[in-house]
Motif scaffolding. Structure first.
Motif, PDB file in Angstrom:
ATOM      1  N   LYS A  42      -3.400   6.888 -13.276  1.00 18.04           N
ATOM      2  CA  LYS A  42      -4.437   7.896 -13.499  1.00 18.04           C
ATOM      3  C   LYS A  42      -5.522   7.841 -12.428  1.00 18.04           C
ATOM      4  CE  LYS A  42      -3.816   8.440 -18.483  1.00 18.04           C
ATOM      5  NZ  LYS A  42      -3.480   9.858 -18.426  1.00 18.04           N
ATOM      6  N   LYS A  43      -5.134   7.429 -11.228  1.00 17.70           N
ATOM      7  CA  LYS A  43      -6.060   7.422 -10.101  1.00 17.70           C
ATOM      8  C   LYS A  43      -5.846   8.679  -9.262  1.00 17.70           C
ATOM      9  CE  LYS A  43      -6.405   2.397  -9.725  1.00 17.70           C
ATOM     10  NZ  LYS A  43      -6.201   1.223  -8.827  1.00 17.70           N
ATOM     11  N   VAL A  44      -6.945   9.366  -8.958  1.00 22.23           N
ATOM     12  CA  VAL A  44      -6.896  10.613  -8.191  1.00 22.23           C
ATOM     13  C   VAL A  44      -7.657  10.430  -6.890  1.00 22.23           C
ATOM     14  CG1 VAL A  44      -7.516  13.062  -8.156  1.00 22.23           C
ATOM     15  CG2 VAL A  44      -6.773  11.989 -10.299  1.00 22.23           C
ATOM     16  N   LEU A  45      -7.048  10.876  -5.794  1.00 20.36           N
ATOM     17  CA  LEU A  45      -7.714  10.896  -4.493  1.00 20.36           C
ATOM     18  C   LEU A  45      -7.982  12.345  -4.116  1.00 20.36           C
ATOM     19  CD1 LEU A  45      -8.680   9.556  -1.862  1.00 20.36           C
ATOM     20  CD2 LEU A  45      -6.321   9.705  -1.021  1.00 20.36           C
ATOM     21  N   ASP A  46      -9.244  12.667  -3.867  1.00 15.99           N
ATOM     22  CA  ASP A  46      -9.662  14.025  -3.520  1.00 15.99           C
ATOM     23  C   ASP A  46     -10.028  14.059  -2.041  1.00 15.99           C
ATOM     24  OD1 ASP A  46     -10.617  16.606  -3.453  1.00 15.99           O
ATOM     25  OD2 ASP A  46     -12.261  16.284  -4.869  1.00 15.99           O
ATOM     26  N   LEU A  47      -9.132  14.633  -1.233  1.00 19.01           N
ATOM     27  CA  LEU A  47      -9.369  14.746   0.210  1.00 19.01           C
ATOM     28  C   LEU A  47     -10.312  15.900   0.500  1.00 19.01           C
ATOM     29  CD1 LEU A  47      -5.753  14.437   1.699  1.00 19.01           C
ATOM     30  CD2 LEU A  47      -7.412  12.613   1.341  1.00 19.01           C
ATOM     31  N   LEU A 103      -6.650   2.937   2.459  1.00 18.39           N
ATOM     32  CA  LEU A 103      -7.296   2.488   1.234  1.00 18.39           C
ATOM     33  C   LEU A 103      -6.428   1.412   0.595  1.00 18.39           C
ATOM     34  CD1 LEU A 103      -8.282   5.988  -0.200  1.00 18.39           C
ATOM     35  CD2 LEU A 103      -9.882   4.284   0.693  1.00 18.39           C
ATOM     36  N   ASP A 104      -7.037   0.529  -0.151  1.00 14.67           N
ATOM     37  CA  ASP A 104      -6.307  -0.566  -0.788  1.00 14.67           C
ATOM     38  C   ASP A 104      -5.607  -0.138  -2.068  1.00 14.67           C
ATOM     39  OD1 ASP A 104      -7.091  -2.324   1.202  1.00 14.67           O
ATOM     40  OD2 ASP A 104      -8.924  -2.912   0.134  1.00 14.67           O
ATOM     41  N   GLU A 105      -5.959   1.057  -2.583  1.00 14.18           N
ATOM     42  CA  GLU A 105      -5.390   1.530  -3.842  1.00 14.18           C
ATOM     43  C   GLU A 105      -4.196   2.451  -3.624  1.00 14.18           C
ATOM     44  OE1 GLU A 105      -8.605   2.487  -6.939  1.00 14.18           O
ATOM     45  OE2 GLU A 105      -9.581   2.908  -5.024  1.00 14.18           O
ATOM     46  N   GLN A 106      -3.417   2.618  -4.679  1.00 15.10           N
ATOM     47  CA  GLN A 106      -2.325   3.589  -4.711  1.00 15.10           C
ATOM     48  C   GLN A 106      -2.669   4.637  -5.771  1.00 15.10           C
ATOM     49  OE1 GLN A 106       1.228   3.251  -3.012  1.00 15.10           O
ATOM     50  NE2 GLN A 106      -0.449   2.628  -1.682  1.00 15.10           N
ATOM     51  N   PHE A 107      -2.513   5.903  -5.411  1.00 13.59           N
ATOM     52  CA  PHE A 107      -2.938   6.999  -6.271  1.00 13.59           C
ATOM     53  C   PHE A 107      -1.748   7.760  -6.842  1.00 13.59           C
ATOM     54  CE2 PHE A 107      -6.280   6.028  -3.311  1.00 13.59           C
ATOM     55  CZ  PHE A 107      -7.435   6.080  -4.083  1.00 13.59           C
ATOM     56  N   CYS A 132      -1.268   9.414   6.342  1.00 15.61           N
ATOM     57  CA  CYS A 132      -2.269   8.629   5.613  1.00 15.61           C
ATOM     58  C   CYS A 132      -2.107   8.805   4.103  1.00 15.61           C
ATOM     59  CB  CYS A 132      -3.677   9.045   6.040  1.00 15.61           C
ATOM     60  SG  CYS A 132      -4.111   8.633   7.737  1.00 15.61           S
ATOM     61  N   VAL A 133      -1.895  10.048   3.683  1.00 13.56           N
ATOM     62  CA  VAL A 133      -1.728  10.332   2.261  1.00 13.56           C
ATOM     63  C   VAL A 133      -0.486   9.646   1.721  1.00 13.56           C
ATOM     64  CG1 VAL A 133      -1.308  12.149   0.551  1.00 13.56           C
ATOM     65  CG2 VAL A 133      -2.975  12.516   2.372  1.00 13.56           C
ATOM     66  N   TYR A 134       0.600   9.690   2.475  1.00 18.06           N
ATOM     67  CA  TYR A 134       1.859   9.094   2.032  1.00 18.06           C
ATOM     68  C   TYR A 134       1.681   7.604   1.744  1.00 18.06           C
ATOM     69  CZ  TYR A 134       6.813   7.870   1.918  1.00 18.06           C
ATOM     70  OH  TYR A 134       8.042   7.421   1.527  1.00 18.06           O
ATOM     71  N   HIS A 135       0.934   6.920   2.597  1.00 19.12           N
ATOM     72  CA  HIS A 135       0.785   5.474   2.466  1.00 19.12           C
ATOM     73  C   HIS A 135      -0.080   5.070   1.270  1.00 19.12           C
ATOM     74  CE1 HIS A 135       3.091   4.553   5.973  1.00 19.12           C
ATOM     75  NE2 HIS A 135       2.270   5.185   6.790  1.00 19.12           N
ATOM     76  N   VAL A 136      -0.913   5.987   0.765  1.00 19.38           N
ATOM     77  CA  VAL A 136      -1.768   5.623  -0.371  1.00 19.38           C
ATOM     78  C   VAL A 136      -1.308   6.274  -1.681  1.00 19.38           C
ATOM     79  CG1 VAL A 136      -3.770   5.239   1.107  1.00 19.38           C
ATOM     80  CG2 VAL A 136      -3.448   7.487   0.031  1.00 19.38           C
ATOM     81  N   THR A 137      -0.169   6.951  -1.640  1.00 22.16           N
ATOM     82  CA  THR A 137       0.372   7.583  -2.846  1.00 22.16           C
ATOM     83  C   THR A 137       1.389   6.645  -3.494  1.00 22.16           C
ATOM     84  OG1 THR A 137       0.107   9.771  -1.844  1.00 22.16           O
ATOM     85  CG2 THR A 137       1.532   9.627  -3.768  1.00 22.16           C
TER      86      THR A 137
END
Length: 253
Positions: A42-47, A103-107, A132-137
């Motif tokens: 339930k983590k959301v990243l808003d670019l 980022l250290d988190e996965q979204f 960048c998005v791929y690596h933190v998803t």
């Protein structure tokens, strides 16, 4: 001349242009909840989070949200609009470049709305953003963003004048076929909290990306499924996305 997305323009944006994010957020959440990843992450990243209105919608739904934006002015309002969530640790807003971040988190869900990625200068920059998005998803995570199409940007040639007690804005827009870019030059005055008016000058650039290339780039990076859709039905792939004025792109890891 005010720098891009500086404090004055960010104030104006915060007052006038939150409606698209508020329209998009419920549709994106509806789509996200149809997938198992919704329960797992339930983590959301808003670019390009802007002033944090889309983030606010997800925060109220008890998601954890991280927002990234290059503009300190935008981030000032994002933090202010979501202050209680920032204090509790549920929200985090970071100054950063969406083409070069880690980022250290996965979204579970990554979003970018209101044609924010059209502002990137070329497909190379867009590709770097996708990486960048791929690596933190997270595994099975979803990336949803919208783009103005070439068809949509061709309609940008106009002049719009807005004049009221809070602001006076003149916007001159045009589309350049040779560069496949649309530019809006805005100038005017906006009322500040102290009652005084400040002048601003601001330019918005939109690059028209070939949607076929966008999809190929996402797949080449490693996204497993990619389709184009309208906001009202993110589940239904479009057969002719280039014929739309704006499309949403849904990528699944």
């Amino acid at each position: 001349m005010e720098s891009s997305y500086g404090e004055i323009f960010a104030s104006l944006y915060n007052q006038k242009w939150s409606s698209f994010a508020l329209q998009a957020a419920p549709r994106i959440l509806q789509y996200f909840t149809q997938h198992d990843i919704h329960e797992k992450n339930k983590k959301v990243l808003d670019l390009c989070c802007g002033t944090g209105h889309l983030a606010y919608f997800f925060l109220k739904k008890e998601y954890n949200v991280t927002g990234i934006d290059l503009s300190p002015g935008m981030l000032h309002y994002a933090k202010k609009n979501n202050s209680r969530f920032v204090k509790s640790g549920q929200a985090n807003f970071i100054e950063g470049d969406v083409t070069n971040f880690t980022l250290d988190e996965q979204f579970g869900l990554v979003v970018s709305t209101f044609d924010a990625l059209n502002h990137l200068p070329d497909i190379k920059a867009l590709r770097e953003c996708f990486k960048c998005v791929y690596h933190v998803t997270s595994k099975d995570g979803i990336f949803i963003f919208d783009l103005n199409t070439k068809q949509g940007l061709k309609g940008w040639t106009n002049i719009v004048v807005e004049d009221n007690e809070d602001s006076m804005i003149v916007s001159r827009s045009f589309y350049d076929e040779h560069t496949a870019r649309a530019i809006t030059n805005m100038t005017g005055f906006t009322k500040q909290e102290d009652g005084l008016y400040k002048r601003f000058v601001h330019s918005v650039h939109n690059c028209a990306f070939e949607l076929k290339t966008v999809k190929e780039t996402l797949l080449a990076i490693g996204w497993q499924q990619v389709h184009f859709a309208r906001l009202k039905d993110l589940s239904s792939p479009l057969e002719n996305p280039e014929g739309e004025g704006r499309v949403f792109i849904v990528a699944k890891k």
